[in-house]
Design a protein around this motif. Structure first.
Motif, mmCIF file in Angstrom:
data_model
loop_
_atom_site.group_PDB
_atom_site.id
_atom_site.type_symbol
_atom_site.label_atom_id
_atom_site.label_comp_id
_atom_site.label_asym_id
_atom_site.label_seq_id
_atom_site.Cartn_x
_atom_site.Cartn_y
_atom_site.Cartn_z
ATOM 1 N N GLU A 137 -2.664 17.194 -7.695
ATOM 2 C CA GLU A 137 -3.545 16.060 -7.951
ATOM 3 C C GLU A 137 -2.833 14.754 -7.632
ATOM 4 N N ILE A 138 -3.570 13.827 -7.019
ATOM 5 C CA ILE A 138 -3.041 12.502 -6.729
ATOM 6 C C ILE A 138 -4.006 11.476 -7.305
ATOM 7 N N ASP A 139 -3.548 10.696 -8.269
ATOM 8 C CA ASP A 139 -4.353 9.597 -8.793
ATOM 9 C C ASP A 139 -4.195 8.398 -7.868
ATOM 10 N N THR A 140 -5.294 7.850 -7.398
ATOM 11 C CA THR A 140 -5.268 6.756 -6.429
ATOM 12 C C THR A 140 -6.199 5.634 -6.874
ATOM 13 N N THR B 38 -9.256 10.544 -8.422
ATOM 14 C CA THR B 38 -8.242 11.594 -8.434
ATOM 15 C C THR B 38 -8.559 12.586 -7.328
ATOM 16 N N TYR B 39 -7.608 12.736 -6.415
ATOM 17 C CA TYR B 39 -7.786 13.645 -5.285
ATOM 18 C C TYR B 39 -7.109 14.974 -5.586
ATOM 19 N N LEU B 40 -7.829 16.057 -5.397
ATOM 20 C CA LEU B 40 -7.297 17.399 -5.604
ATOM 21 C C LEU B 40 -6.969 18.012 -4.247
ATOM 22 N N GLY B 41 -5.681 18.228 -3.996
ATOM 23 C CA GLY B 41 -5.245 18.776 -2.723
ATOM 24 C C GLY B 41 -5.522 20.260 -2.593
ATOM 25 N N PRO B 42 -5.474 20.775 -1.359
ATOM 26 C CA PRO B 42 -5.721 22.208 -1.121
ATOM 27 C C PRO B 42 -4.773 23.114 -1.889
ATOM 28 N N ASP B 43 -3.566 22.594 -2.185
ATOM 29 C CA ASP B 43 -2.581 23.399 -2.913
ATOM 30 C C ASP B 43 -2.726 23.272 -4.428
ATOM 31 N N GLY B 44 -3.761 22.557 -4.885
ATOM 32 C CA GLY B 44 -3.980 22.397 -6.303
ATOM 33 C C GLY B 44 -3.333 21.168 -6.904
ATOM 34 N N ILE C 269 -0.200 5.253 -13.897
ATOM 35 C CA ILE C 269 0.452 4.910 -12.637
ATOM 36 C C ILE C 269 -0.234 5.698 -11.533
ATOM 37 N N VAL C 270 -0.721 4.993 -10.520
ATOM 38 C CA VAL C 270 -1.461 5.633 -9.426
ATOM 39 C C VAL C 270 -0.919 5.148 -8.087
ATOM 40 N N ARG C 271 -1.357 5.807 -7.024
ATOM 41 C CA ARG C 271 -0.993 5.362 -5.682
ATOM 42 C C ARG C 271 -2.007 4.342 -5.194
ATOM 43 N N TRP C 272 -1.502 3.226 -4.627
ATOM 44 C CA TRP C 272 -2.408 2.218 -4.084
ATOM 45 C C TRP C 272 -2.913 2.688 -2.724
ATOM 46 N N GLY C 273 -4.179 2.992 -2.673
ATOM 47 C CA GLY C 273 -4.821 3.526 -1.472
ATOM 48 C C GLY C 273 -5.714 4.680 -1.901
ATOM 49 N N LEU C 274 -6.998 4.379 -2.115
ATOM 50 C CA LEU C 274 -7.904 5.358 -2.693
ATOM 51 C C LEU C 274 -8.205 6.497 -1.722
ATOM 52 N N ILE C 275 -8.197 7.727 -2.265
ATOM 53 C CA ILE C 275 -8.602 8.914 -1.509
ATOM 54 C C ILE C 275 -9.814 9.513 -2.213
ATOM 55 N N PRO C 276 -10.998 9.466 -1.608
ATOM 56 C CA PRO C 276 -12.176 10.087 -2.232
ATOM 57 C C PRO C 276 -11.959 11.581 -2.441
ATOM 58 N N SER C 277 -12.604 12.122 -3.451
ATOM 59 C CA SER C 277 -12.390 13.530 -3.800
ATOM 60 C C SER C 277 -12.853 14.487 -2.714
ATOM 61 N N TRP C 278 -13.774 14.034 -1.837
ATOM 62 C CA TRP C 278 -14.332 14.930 -0.827
ATOM 63 C C TRP C 278 -13.533 14.979 0.470
ATOM 64 N N VAL C 279 -12.454 14.206 0.560
ATOM 65 C CA VAL C 279 -11.647 14.194 1.790
ATOM 66 C C VAL C 279 -10.985 15.553 1.998
ATOM 67 N N LYS C 280 -11.057 16.070 3.231
ATOM 68 C CA LYS C 280 -10.443 17.359 3.541
ATOM 69 C C LYS C 280 -9.060 17.213 4.162
ATOM 70 N N ASP C 281 -8.877 16.219 5.012
ATOM 71 C CA ASP C 281 -7.590 16.026 5.678
ATOM 72 C C ASP C 281 -7.100 14.609 5.378
ATOM 73 N N PRO D 130 0.818 -1.216 0.000
ATOM 74 C CA PRO D 130 0.000 0.000 0.000
ATOM 75 C C PRO D 130 0.851 1.267 0.000
ATOM 76 N N THR D 131 0.334 2.294 -0.630
ATOM 77 C CA THR D 131 0.923 3.621 -0.851
ATOM 78 C C THR D 131 1.951 3.629 -1.975
ATOM 79 N N GLN D 132 2.366 2.468 -2.460
ATOM 80 C CA GLN D 132 3.323 2.424 -3.552
ATOM 81 C C GLN D 132 2.615 2.665 -4.894
ATOM 82 N N PRO D 133 3.365 3.087 -5.911
ATOM 83 C CA PRO D 133 2.762 3.275 -7.238
ATOM 84 C C PRO D 133 2.444 1.935 -7.889
#
Length: 249
Positions: free
Chosen positions: A149-152, A141-147, A60-72, A34-37
């Motif tokens: 993107e993380i594909d998970t 795809t998670y969009l972070g506060p700093d703009g 290539i994505v990170r193993w470990g899904l992050i829903p788009s609505w996650v804040k922290d 987990p967490t590896q590409p």
């Protein structure tokens, strides 16, 4: 569940399995954690003039899904698996199940059998025919506060078949080649129309191989992780152990 898997087949063999027009080279990997590409395959890509293959692409994505609505992200649990029985209803997976299904190529996975207070026994589950295959996966795809993107992605699991049940009660869903296109076609097929895919592989698909507990450590990545070992004597007991998973970051 599925907490570790392998991808050791040559890239051209994976490309042929998943009907990819191209696939970048990659080294064999014997202990993906987990967490590896990880590589995944998605459908619904733009048409290529003259192409005679499905419109698919490898990412290539990170193993470990992050829903788009996650804040922290740091407070959110690591979603490496999604249960087939609830994946269409759970808030974390519902959107991905409808619009972002994917395939995760693999050549095997590891599971740990727990026997009371005895030390857990790791097994390598490999396909009996020796060929690569694909897990059912979901992408987000998670969009972070700093703009940024993380594909998970996550791997969908279901109840273990009869041959794997003595080792663990869950197993990853294997999508048969005949169902690849149906699983990937999110525009035509809603979750209800692909629900029949989310079942355990037939009882003879995987063969279990008892392996060394070296696989418990993420740092161990050699082919020797798949070498068979003799089961430990029943009287050899200790603290329960299992796969040593990395932290979220």
């Amino acid at each position: 569940m599925c907490g570790r898997f392998t991808l050791t087949a040559p890239p051209d063999e994976i490309a042929a399995l998943l009907a990819l027009a191209e696939l970048d080279p990659f080294p064999p990997r014997y202990n993906i954690a987990p967490t590896q590409p990880i590589p995944i395959v998605i459908g619904g890509q733009p048409e290529r003039p003259g192409a005679n293959l499905p419109n698919r692409a490898a990412l290539i994505v990170r193993w470990g899904l992050i829903p788009s609505w996650v804040k922290d992200v740091k407070r959110f649990p690591l979603l490496i698996n999604a249960r087939a029985e609830t994946v269409a209803e759970k808030n974390a997976f519902r959107g991905a199940m409808r619009y972002r299904r994917c395939l995760v190529p693999a050549t095997g996975f590891y599971e740990w059998r727990r026997l009371g207070k005895a030390k857990s026994e790791p097994y390598f589950l490999r396909p009996a025919d020796g060929r690569p295959f694909a897990f059912a996966g979901l992408m987000e795809t998670y969009l972070g506060p700093d703009g940024s993107e993380i594909d998970t992605a996550t791997i969908v699991t279901t109840a273990a078949n009869r041959s794997l049940a003595p080792i663990h009660d869950r197993m990853p869903v294997v999508v048969a080649p005949r169902d690849h296109e149906r699983w990937l076609d999110c525009r035509t097929n809603d979750p209800a129309s692909v629900a029949d895919i989310l079942t355990g592989a037939n009882d003879n698909f995987f063969e279990p191989v008892r392996v060394s507990d070296k696989v418990n450590k993420v740092a161990n990545t050699g082919p020797d992780l798949q070498f068979p070992v003799e089961p430990e004597p029943a009287e050899d007991a200790g603290d329960p152990a299992g796969p040593v998973q990395p932290s979220l970051f």
